[in-house]
Design an enzyme around this catalytic site. Sequence first.
Site, PDB file in Angstrom:
ATOM      1  N   HIS A  72     -29.944  -7.098   4.782  1.00  0.00           N
ATOM      2  CA  HIS A  72     -31.125  -6.997   5.647  1.00  0.00           C
ATOM      3  C   HIS A  72     -31.905  -8.308   5.614  1.00  0.00           C
ATOM      4  O   HIS A  72     -32.170  -8.839   4.540  1.00  0.00           O
ATOM      5  CB  HIS A  72     -32.051  -5.875   5.157  1.00  0.00           C
ATOM      6  N   PRO A 293     -42.150   1.719  -7.789  1.00  0.00           N
ATOM      7  CA  PRO A 293     -40.985   1.323  -6.987  1.00  0.00           C
ATOM      8  C   PRO A 293     -41.285   0.610  -5.673  1.00  0.00           C
ATOM      9  O   PRO A 293     -40.362   0.098  -5.037  1.00  0.00           O
ATOM     10  CB  PRO A 293     -40.269   2.658  -6.722  1.00  0.00           C
TER      11      PRO A 293
HETATM   12  P1  FAD Z   1     -31.946   2.708 -17.219  1.00  0.00           P
HETATM   13  O1  FAD Z   1     -31.308   2.691 -15.893  1.00  0.00           O
HETATM   14  O2  FAD Z   1     -33.005   3.711 -17.488  1.00  0.00           O
HETATM   15  O3  FAD Z   1     -30.791   2.842 -18.296  1.00  0.00           O
HETATM   16  C1  FAD Z   1     -31.046   3.107 -19.648  1.00  0.00           C
HETATM   17  C2  FAD Z   1     -29.876   3.866 -20.223  1.00  0.00           C
HETATM   18  O4  FAD Z   1     -30.094   4.083 -21.614  1.00  0.00           O
HETATM   19  C3  FAD Z   1     -29.699   5.238 -19.598  1.00  0.00           C
HETATM   20  O5  FAD Z   1     -28.363   5.406 -19.185  1.00  0.00           O
HETATM   21  C4  FAD Z   1     -30.091   6.198 -20.705  1.00  0.00           C
HETATM   22  O6  FAD Z   1     -29.384   7.426 -20.641  1.00  0.00           O
HETATM   23  C5  FAD Z   1     -29.725   5.413 -21.947  1.00  0.00           C
HETATM   24  N1  FAD Z   1     -30.459   5.792 -23.149  1.00  0.00           N
HETATM   25  C6  FAD Z   1     -31.756   6.168 -23.266  1.00  0.00           C
HETATM   26  N2  FAD Z   1     -32.055   6.445 -24.554  1.00  0.00           N
HETATM   27  C7  FAD Z   1     -30.920   6.249 -25.262  1.00  0.00           C
HETATM   28  C8  FAD Z   1     -30.590   6.386 -26.630  1.00  0.00           C
HETATM   29  N3  FAD Z   1     -31.506   6.767 -27.526  1.00  0.00           N
HETATM   30  N4  FAD Z   1     -29.334   6.109 -27.011  1.00  0.00           N
HETATM   31  C9  FAD Z   1     -28.396   5.715 -26.112  1.00  0.00           C
HETATM   32  N5  FAD Z   1     -28.649   5.577 -24.797  1.00  0.00           N
HETATM   33  C10 FAD Z   1     -29.891   5.838 -24.376  1.00  0.00           C
HETATM   34  N6  FAD Z   1     -36.376   1.098  -8.858  1.00  0.00           N
HETATM   35  C11 FAD Z   1     -36.372   0.647  -7.613  1.00  0.00           C
HETATM   36  O7  FAD Z   1     -36.389  -0.570  -7.415  1.00  0.00           O
HETATM   37  N7  FAD Z   1     -36.361   1.534  -6.562  1.00  0.00           N
HETATM   38  C12 FAD Z   1     -36.322   2.913  -6.758  1.00  0.00           C
HETATM   39  O8  FAD Z   1     -36.291   3.672  -5.814  1.00  0.00           O
HETATM   40  C13 FAD Z   1     -36.326   3.408  -8.074  1.00  0.00           C
HETATM   41  N8  FAD Z   1     -36.291   4.747  -8.332  1.00  0.00           N
HETATM   42  C14 FAD Z   1     -36.314   5.183  -9.630  1.00  0.00           C
HETATM   43  C15 FAD Z   1     -36.312   6.561  -9.918  1.00  0.00           C
HETATM   44  C16 FAD Z   1     -36.378   7.036 -11.247  1.00  0.00           C
HETATM   45  C17 FAD Z   1     -36.396   8.517 -11.534  1.00  0.00           C
HETATM   46  C18 FAD Z   1     -36.443   6.089 -12.291  1.00  0.00           C
HETATM   47  C19 FAD Z   1     -36.534   6.569 -13.737  1.00  0.00           C
HETATM   48  C20 FAD Z   1     -36.416   4.713 -12.000  1.00  0.00           C
HETATM   49  C21 FAD Z   1     -36.362   4.257 -10.682  1.00  0.00           C
HETATM   50  N9  FAD Z   1     -36.342   2.879 -10.365  1.00  0.00           N
HETATM   51  C22 FAD Z   1     -36.348   2.439  -9.106  1.00  0.00           C
HETATM   52  C23 FAD Z   1     -36.277   1.870 -11.383  1.00  0.00           C
HETATM   53  C24 FAD Z   1     -34.847   1.403 -11.661  1.00  0.00           C
HETATM   54  O9  FAD Z   1     -33.949   2.454 -11.400  1.00  0.00           O
HETATM   55  C25 FAD Z   1     -34.808   0.949 -13.095  1.00  0.00           C
HETATM   56  O10 FAD Z   1     -35.678  -0.185 -13.182  1.00  0.00           O
HETATM   57  C26 FAD Z   1     -33.427   0.607 -13.622  1.00  0.00           C
HETATM   58  O11 FAD Z   1     -32.672   1.783 -13.790  1.00  0.00           O
HETATM   59  C27 FAD Z   1     -33.540  -0.121 -14.967  1.00  0.00           C
HETATM   60  O12 FAD Z   1     -32.281  -0.244 -15.544  1.00  0.00           O
HETATM   61  P2  FAD Z   1     -32.138  -0.175 -17.124  1.00  0.00           P
HETATM   62  O13 FAD Z   1     -30.674  -0.360 -17.396  1.00  0.00           O
HETATM   63  O14 FAD Z   1     -33.107  -1.081 -17.756  1.00  0.00           O
HETATM   64  O15 FAD Z   1     -32.592   1.281 -17.550  1.00  0.00           O
HETATM   65  C1  DHB Z   2     -35.587   1.892  -1.928  1.00  0.00           C
HETATM   66  C2  DHB Z   2     -36.373   2.055  -3.026  1.00  0.00           C
HETATM   67  C3  DHB Z   2     -37.519   1.293  -3.131  1.00  0.00           C
HETATM   68  O1  DHB Z   2     -38.308   1.430  -4.202  1.00  0.00           O
HETATM   69  C4  DHB Z   2     -37.891   0.395  -2.152  1.00  0.00           C
HETATM   70  O2  DHB Z   2     -39.037  -0.303  -2.270  1.00  0.00           O
HETATM   71  C5  DHB Z   2     -37.073   0.242  -1.065  1.00  0.00           C
HETATM   72  C6  DHB Z   2     -35.911   0.996  -0.950  1.00  0.00           C
HETATM   73  C7  DHB Z   2     -34.342   2.706  -1.828  1.00  0.00           C
HETATM   74  O3  DHB Z   2     -34.128   3.557  -2.712  1.00  0.00           O
HETATM   75  O4  DHB Z   2     -33.588   2.532  -0.885  1.00  0.00           O
END
Ligand code: FAD
Ligand code: DHB
Length: 401
Positions: A72, A293
Amino acid sequence: MRTQVAIVGAGPAGLLLSHLLRIQGIDCVVVEMRSREYCENRVRAGVLEQGTVDTLNEAGLGERMRNEGLVHHGIELLFDRRRHRIDMSKLTGGRAITVYGQHEVVRDLIAAADTHHHKLYFDVTDVSLHDVKTDHPSVRYTHDGVEHTIECDYVAGCDGFHGISRQAIPADVLRTYERVYPYAWLGILADAAPSCDELVYAHHERGFALFSMRSPTVTRLYLQCQPDENLDAWSDDRIWNELETRFENDVGWKPTRGKITQKSVTPMRSFVTEPMQYGRLFLAGDAAHIVPPTGAKGMNLAVADVRMLSRALAARYNESRDDLLDRYSADCLERVWRAEHFSYFMTNMLHPSFDDTPFVNRLKMSELKYVSSSEAAARALAENYVGLPFAPEPRVLGKAA
Ligand code: FAD
Ligand code: DHB
């Protein structure tokens, strides 16, 4: 078991770190408390910044993203019932975003781990960190009822906001900064062809709404709601009616309705941990910071952190240099705070809140008009949205660097 880097968590941060370390010849083990199926199907973010796309391509992980991701060049802001396009590519010298679901990135990373026989253990329990302030840290966990210990040089805490790694930093060392927003997002996935080629961020007096997509046949939509919203109160009809109300506009555009296949509520929080390092423990991604988000920054920040951490660990192992590890926290926090501010700015501008005074309402409308009419203001929004470029690469003499 002995390895160089023990990684806790198989989200985007942990899985990508494992891949980036492996291609530089560094041994690592990932432990994850959830099942493989759960990780592969967890629907979350969808917008990849240019730097995230570049990182995945450089790491040899980009094939499916290049084929299936949707590039995009602009976004739309909808307010006062009018649509205003921000031409991000024109304003940022050709940078763009790619819409490609986070769970697709996770699937690609797990597939690569399978291909290269990486050590990745799902369904573990009782994960605990030990001696992270010494030269011989370890990670203990239970798998299939058997207790294991990973002896390692470094621990990467990639276990998300609710993980255990951050708790290994003593309270008198750890500083946290936080804001909890008085609203949340109700998100849906629908089997419906997207009715617009670009994302639409809508400000409406009844609340924010976002139009996004996952593929040419799947639409992703969000509605501002209460933090404790009861999903049972939201029938499919009520969701579509509310979306149509909030997206109302002078040219009659609306999202195409379709079967809703997923519904969830996401709370909104800004949160930063300082420092992101303690002894031989390095935090990355949501374990260290959370953004609301609206700016689509969460996963992109996680990727930026592990890119930095993999470079720093490669400098240690391949050049016997510790300077990048010593600077890891400070270097990451520069980008983190920029993204925190941008996400806070986008969130406040686009969400009406029950506690907004008429004065604050007017300020929000003025800001929306400014970013969609002034080239300077639109450029500031665009360069933050597509993501700031990474700092020039430190020279690392790695096997595949
Ligand atoms: P995570 O993806 O949270 O991964 C962490 C991992 O560690 C998980 O698999 C978990 O199961 C594991 N874990 C936790 N505790 C333990 C433990 N004690 N031992 C072993 N493993 C463990 N961002 C956007 O930009 N747009 C969005 O629309 C958006 N929607 C989201 C919706 C939700 C419900 C959430 C929670 C977040 C959302 N985010 C969004 C944020 C984005 O998804 C996260 O910033 C991203 O997942 C970060 O990646 P990460 O690997 O740091 O953490
Ligand atoms: C989406 C999520 C977001 O937080 C955003 O700012 C734009 C798009 C998505 O899930 O597609």
